[in-house]
Design an enzyme around this catalytic site. Sequence first.
Site, PDB file in Angstrom:
ATOM      1  N   SER A   1       0.224  -9.027   0.821  1.00 25.01           N
ATOM      2  CA  SER A   1      -1.231  -9.014   0.934  1.00 25.01           C
ATOM      3  C   SER A   1      -1.591  -8.881   2.408  1.00 25.01           C
ATOM      4  O   SER A   1      -0.893  -9.424   3.280  1.00 25.01           O
ATOM      5  CB  SER A   1      -1.801 -10.337   0.398  1.00 25.01           C
ATOM      6  OG  SER A   1      -3.120 -10.528   0.870  1.00 25.01           O
TER       7      SER A   1
ATOM      8  N   HIS B   1       0.840  -1.210   0.000  1.00 30.01           N
ATOM      9  CA  HIS B   1       0.000   0.000   0.000  1.00 30.01           C
ATOM     10  C   HIS B   1       0.873   1.257   0.000  1.00 30.01           C
ATOM     11  O   HIS B   1       0.555   2.245  -0.669  1.00 30.01           O
ATOM     12  CB  HIS B   1      -0.900   0.031   1.238  1.00 30.01           C
ATOM     13  CG  HIS B   1      -1.905  -1.084   1.296  1.00 30.01           C
ATOM     14  ND1 HIS B   1      -1.802  -2.122   2.189  1.00 30.01           N
ATOM     15  CD2 HIS B   1      -3.026  -1.312   0.575  1.00 30.01           C
ATOM     16  CE1 HIS B   1      -2.828  -2.950   2.024  1.00 30.01           C
ATOM     17  NE2 HIS B   1      -3.576  -2.488   1.044  1.00 30.01           N
TER      18      HIS B   1
ATOM     19  N   GLN C   1      -9.574  -7.129 -10.687  1.00 30.77           N
ATOM     20  CA  GLN C   1     -10.190  -5.933 -10.109  1.00 30.77           C
ATOM     21  C   GLN C   1      -9.748  -4.685 -10.878  1.00 30.77           C
ATOM     22  O   GLN C   1     -10.577  -3.830 -11.237  1.00 30.77           O
ATOM     23  CB  GLN C   1      -9.770  -5.831  -8.634  1.00 30.77           C
ATOM     24  CG  GLN C   1     -10.058  -4.493  -7.992  1.00 30.77           C
ATOM     25  CD  GLN C   1      -9.743  -4.484  -6.512  1.00 30.77           C
ATOM     26  OE1 GLN C   1     -10.465  -5.060  -5.721  1.00 30.77           O
ATOM     27  NE2 GLN C   1      -8.668  -3.830  -6.109  1.00 30.77           N
TER      28      GLN C   1
HETATM   29  O1  PAF Z   1      -8.280  -3.855  -3.276  1.00 26.67           O
HETATM   30  C1  PAF Z   1      -8.918  -3.554  -2.246  1.00 26.67           C
HETATM   31  O2  PAF Z   1      -8.345  -3.372  -1.160  1.00 26.67           O
HETATM   32  C2  PAF Z   1     -10.424  -3.384  -2.328  1.00 26.67           C
HETATM   33  O3  PAF Z   1     -10.989  -4.324  -3.180  1.00 26.67           O
HETATM   34  C3  PAF Z   1     -10.856  -1.960  -2.702  1.00 26.67           C
HETATM   35  C4  PAF Z   1     -10.410  -1.584  -4.113  1.00 26.67           C
HETATM   36  C5  PAF Z   1     -10.281  -0.968  -1.711  1.00 26.67           C
HETATM   37  C6  PAF Z   1     -12.377  -1.855  -2.672  1.00 26.67           C
HETATM   38  O4  PAF Z   1     -12.865  -2.147  -1.409  1.00 26.67           O
END
Ligand code: PAF
Length: 301
Positions: free
Chosen positions: A190, A38, A158
């Site tokens: 993760s 992140h 996603q």
């Molecule tokens: O990737 C994630 O952490 C989630 O799927 C997101 C994009 C924040 C949506 O809740």
Amino acid sequence: MTATPVLASTREELRSWRAQRPGRVALVPTMGALHEGHASLMRTAREHADTVVVSVFVNPLQFGEGEDLDRYPRTLDADLDVCAAEGVDVVFAPSVDEVYPHGVRSERGVTVDPGRLGDILDGESRPGHFTGVLTVVAKLLGLVQPDVAVFGQKDYQQLALITRMVGDLCLPVEVVGAETVREADGLALSSRNRYLDADQRIAAVALSRALRAARERAAYGVPSARWAAMRVLKAEPGVELDYLALTGVDLGEPPAHGEGRILVAARLGTTRLIDNMPIVFDTLPQAGTPTGGPTTHERSS
Ligand code: PAF
């Protein structure tokens, strides 16, 4: 740099803060339990904008029955420290009611239909998952109104769906996909890695090893690449395969030559992990590699 970010927990707080920010704004949507992966998304966001907003929201709509919604780690204080260390300007950490004023699965709540791309791979294993993801991302984009939104390539399907939603719904935001960050042994970072016990943590490396093995055989074509990955996965008894898929970059059929993607999902005990990598296929002649079975997708059941 460790300036404390502004913490907004309501739409109103976010709106009043947003009205005072004229420059370029980048959003990094997260579910918290922040780690170096992140942090790297936040650094990418900073390259694109004057102001960086991180949302921290464990989105109930993207969890199915029996999934890990209740045990999903909620670590806001530690998350704020990560955001402060990365110089994030605002953290938006709303309650469930704030995001879903009509209730999470209310008949009055409008949701986003991901279309057929949402039914394959993780969508097949987790029905309704991508409706939840797209719905919350659309809400966050509406609330934050960023110029740029940054997502990790680790969640490749996603990322593909969000990119498609933004295009199809003409949303005025640029979607940036950032590289996956890995541990030294190759395991993709993760938030769910923290569920793994010591043996599962060792076994989990088989996912990235399988993807790399496939890439090394990809010059010999799709079946050969798939075979190489399956050999690694089958040799690791702690890994229960959900799917292994070789696809095009758009998640359609893999090309005979050229760029594609290899994706894997597997369970280690009760923890489900996913990973993926780019792959370049070709069709060099070879001997001795089995080519039977499905050429693109392999599922455990
Ligand atoms: O990737 C994630 O952490 C989630 O799927 C997101 C994009 C924040 C949506 O809740």
